[in-house]
Design a protein around this motif. Sequence first.
Motif, PDB file in Angstrom:
ATOM      1  N   LEU A  27       0.818  -1.210   0.000  1.00 31.84           N
ATOM      2  CA  LEU A  27       0.000   0.000   0.000  1.00 31.84           C
ATOM      3  C   LEU A  27       0.855   1.264   0.000  1.00 31.84           C
ATOM      4  O   LEU A  27       0.348   2.365   0.196  1.00 31.84           O
ATOM      5  CB  LEU A  27      -0.953   0.008   1.203  1.00 31.84           C
ATOM      6  N   GLY A  33      -6.001   4.364   6.345  1.00 30.26           N
ATOM      7  CA  GLY A  33      -6.971   3.374   6.778  1.00 30.26           C
ATOM      8  C   GLY A  33      -7.389   3.560   8.217  1.00 30.26           C
ATOM      9  O   GLY A  33      -6.746   4.283   8.980  1.00 30.26           O
ATOM     10  N   LEU A  46     -10.686  -0.685   7.020  1.00 28.90           N
ATOM     11  CA  LEU A  46     -10.520  -0.069   5.711  1.00 28.90           C
ATOM     12  C   LEU A  46      -9.058   0.292   5.566  1.00 28.90           C
ATOM     13  O   LEU A  46      -8.501   1.003   6.399  1.00 28.90           O
ATOM     14  CB  LEU A  46     -11.377   1.198   5.590  1.00 28.90           C
ATOM     15  N   THR A  48      -6.201   1.716   2.655  1.00 31.11           N
ATOM     16  CA  THR A  48      -6.121   2.354   1.354  1.00 31.11           C
ATOM     17  C   THR A  48      -4.671   2.596   0.952  1.00 31.11           C
ATOM     18  O   THR A  48      -3.778   2.686   1.792  1.00 31.11           O
ATOM     19  CB  THR A  48      -6.879   3.695   1.340  1.00 31.11           C
ATOM     20  N   THR A  49      -4.488   2.732  -0.331  1.00 33.24           N
ATOM     21  CA  THR A  49      -3.170   2.961  -0.914  1.00 33.24           C
ATOM     22  C   THR A  49      -2.645   4.349  -0.568  1.00 33.24           C
ATOM     23  O   THR A  49      -3.404   5.306  -0.478  1.00 33.24           O
ATOM     24  CB  THR A  49      -3.270   2.837  -2.450  1.00 33.24           C
ATOM     25  N   THR A  83      -7.369  -1.139  -2.309  1.00 35.00           N
ATOM     26  CA  THR A  83      -8.248  -0.883  -1.172  1.00 35.00           C
ATOM     27  C   THR A  83      -8.717  -2.208  -0.596  1.00 35.00           C
ATOM     28  O   THR A  83      -9.103  -3.104  -1.336  1.00 35.00           O
ATOM     29  CB  THR A  83      -9.485  -0.064  -1.601  1.00 35.00           C
ATOM     30  N   HIS A 106     -15.058  -6.198   0.499  1.00 32.18           N
ATOM     31  CA  HIS A 106     -14.838  -5.787  -0.886  1.00 32.18           C
ATOM     32  C   HIS A 106     -14.513  -6.999  -1.755  1.00 32.18           C
ATOM     33  O   HIS A 106     -14.648  -6.959  -2.963  1.00 32.18           O
ATOM     34  CB  HIS A 106     -13.672  -4.789  -0.961  1.00 32.18           C
TER      35      HIS A 106
END
Length: 147
Positions: A27, A33, A46, A48-49, A83, A106
């Motif tokens: 990431l 996150g 969660l 995220t990149t 994600t 997801h």
Amino acid sequence: MDEDEIVGGWSLVHCSVERAGEETRPLGDRPGGMLLYTSDGWMSALLTTDPALADATLTGPAPADAAMAQAEVATEAGVSGGTVAYAGRWERTPDGAVRHHVAASHYGPWVGTTLERAVRSGPDELLLTATTDEGARQRLRWRRART
């Protein structure tokens, strides 16, 4: 019953995967996150990149190179464009690990599964480590979120 020290909100500060002695950061260097644990047994994650990696698709090298980099991040992060998102129930094991019982994700194949993580925690830091069936070690370091 005392409240578990991991209850509350956490911000992601580091994500790494170690395979055959080689570490990668799927990431990026500055992942984002949130991780939430409630006292009544619910959790949500969660990840995220790093925004710099996301921006690479707009301002980076040739579009094909950026797309390939994003695909590699997505694969290492658990698919879906860098994600990772899932939620469900959580519990601690007798040895102190945490189990996430995935109810929504997801990534469809995770729904109905249990993800187990070794836990190391301090007052403001949480380290979750998982080892895959292939022997890769995934480490997530979180800092307690403050208002």
